[in-house]
Design a protein around this motif. Structure first.
Motif, PDB file in Angstrom:
ATOM      1  N   UNK A   1       0.852  -1.187   0.000  1.00  0.00           N
ATOM      2  CA  UNK A   1       0.000   0.000   0.000  1.00  0.00           C
ATOM      3  C   UNK A   1       0.889   1.239   0.000  1.00  0.00           C
ATOM      4  N   UNK A   2       0.273   2.415  -0.199  1.00  0.00           N
ATOM      5  CA  UNK A   2       1.015   3.661  -0.133  1.00  0.00           C
ATOM      6  C   UNK A   2       1.661   3.836   1.236  1.00  0.00           C
ATOM      7  N   UNK A   3       2.948   4.186   1.306  1.00  0.00           N
ATOM      8  CA  UNK A   3       3.900   4.444   0.220  1.00  0.00           C
ATOM      9  C   UNK A   3       4.524   3.132  -0.295  1.00  0.00           C
ATOM     10  N   UNK A   4       4.296   2.848  -1.566  1.00  0.00           N
ATOM     11  CA  UNK A   4       4.705   1.575  -2.147  1.00  0.00           C
ATOM     12  C   UNK A   4       6.215   1.384  -2.099  1.00  0.00           C
TER      13      UNK A   4
ATOM     14  N   UNK B   1       7.536   0.410   1.235  1.00  0.00           N
ATOM     15  CA  UNK B   1       7.204  -0.973   1.545  1.00  0.00           C
ATOM     16  C   UNK B   1       8.070  -1.957   0.790  1.00  0.00           C
ATOM     17  N   UNK B   2       8.332  -1.663  -0.482  1.00  0.00           N
ATOM     18  CA  UNK B   2       9.181  -2.536  -1.282  1.00  0.00           C
ATOM     19  C   UNK B   2      10.590  -2.595  -0.706  1.00  0.00           C
ATOM     20  N   UNK B   3      11.099  -1.451  -0.296  1.00  0.00           N
ATOM     21  CA  UNK B   3      12.433  -1.404   0.314  1.00  0.00           C
ATOM     22  C   UNK B   3      12.479  -2.234   1.586  1.00  0.00           C
ATOM     23  N   UNK B   4      11.453  -2.088   2.419  1.00  0.00           N
ATOM     24  CA  UNK B   4      11.422  -2.821   3.687  1.00  0.00           C
ATOM     25  C   UNK B   4      11.394  -4.325   3.451  1.00  0.00           C
TER      26      UNK B   4
END
Length: 270
Positions: free
Chosen positions: A95-98, A101-104
């Protein structure tokens, strides 16, 4: 050494099934978790372009259309993940911020898997590929048809930081390889290095490797690809060279050639 979590960014499109299949092929020999991470376009990235009053008229329609497309894409990605049949598959819808989230998710994954299109700057996951390689500096596998763990692995070596990092991080697949060959092209490098140092590093970890010294000068990539092909390599391990600039990863010549030319799957680290 082993890998416990393999991550596959998904777009909800036709590229998802081959990405998942490649990620399963990588995860299965290690019994690793497969994290299928749906990575949609971020509404937060679109809103600033709409200007003031974006809640009315055309702007509202555009925003609703994006939300609908995101929901459809997530449904497609979920179906593709479920169809993998791999018991340790775990689906995550960002979800936003995408991008945060992708980095995490990538920071808690051992390897991130892409197919060739994002690696060549094509399709909705092209920016995600650059983010993983350049910003997060995560180990990335660019999967080509025929990917398998347990075959021949070639390691491109020039003694530099990027090549060294890739060579170390790839150790789990080298431990399972039928053959490992270290490819060195000293005439194509400005530094002095001894490929037998890497051979000794691997030997201390129970990995037997052969050394092949290439005579090519100039851009090392064509010689590396030719030698990897002659060795029957299923995977080529290499350092990724480039510079983050204005949030865009500018690849060096060797990396561009490796990404743009059909050949073995690529294990890259920046």
């Amino acid at each position: 050494m082993t890998w416990a979590r393999i991550m596959a960014p998904l777009s909800g499109g036709q590229g998802d099934p081959p990405t998942i299949a490649a990620a399963v092929a990588l995860a299965e020999p290690f019994g690793a978790e497969l994290a299928c991470v749906y990575t949609p376009a971020d509404v937060a990235d679109v809103m600033p372009w709409m200007g003031e009053g974006f809640l009315g008229g055309v702007q509202t329609t555009a925003l609703e259309s994006l939300k609908e497309a995101t929901a459809v894409g997530e449904g497609n990605a979920r179906k593709a993940a479920a169809a993998s049949g791999y018991a340790k598959t775990h689906f995550i819808g960002l979800q936003t911020p995408v991008w945060a989230g992708l980095s995490a998710e990538s920071r808690l994954s051992d390897v991130v898997v892409f197919t060739s299109d994002p690696a060549r700057g094509r399709g909705p996951l092209a920016e995600a590929f650059q983010q993983m390689v350049a910003d997060e500096q995560r180990p990335v596998l660019v999967a080509r048809p025929g990917l398998k763990v347990g075959g021949v692995v070639a390691v491109a070596w020039d003694g530099g930081k990027e090549a060294s990092r890739a060579a170390r991080l790839a150790t789990p697949i080298l431990e399972r390889a039928s053959r490992v060959v270290i490819l060195a092209a000293p005439k194509a490098s400005s530094r002095s290095f001894d490929p037998n140092r890497l051979k000794a590093y691997y030997a201390a970890r129970g990995v037997s490797a052969d050394v092949e010294v290439l005579s090519d000068s100039g851009d090392a990539a064509p010689g590396l690809l030719k030698a990897a092909g002659a060795a029957g390599a299923d995977i080529l391990v290499a350092g990724a060279f480039g510079h983050p600039r204005l949030q865009e990863f500018i690849f060096g010549g060797t990396t561009r050639t490796l990404l743009g030319t059909d050949g073995p799957s690529l294990f890259l680290s920046h």
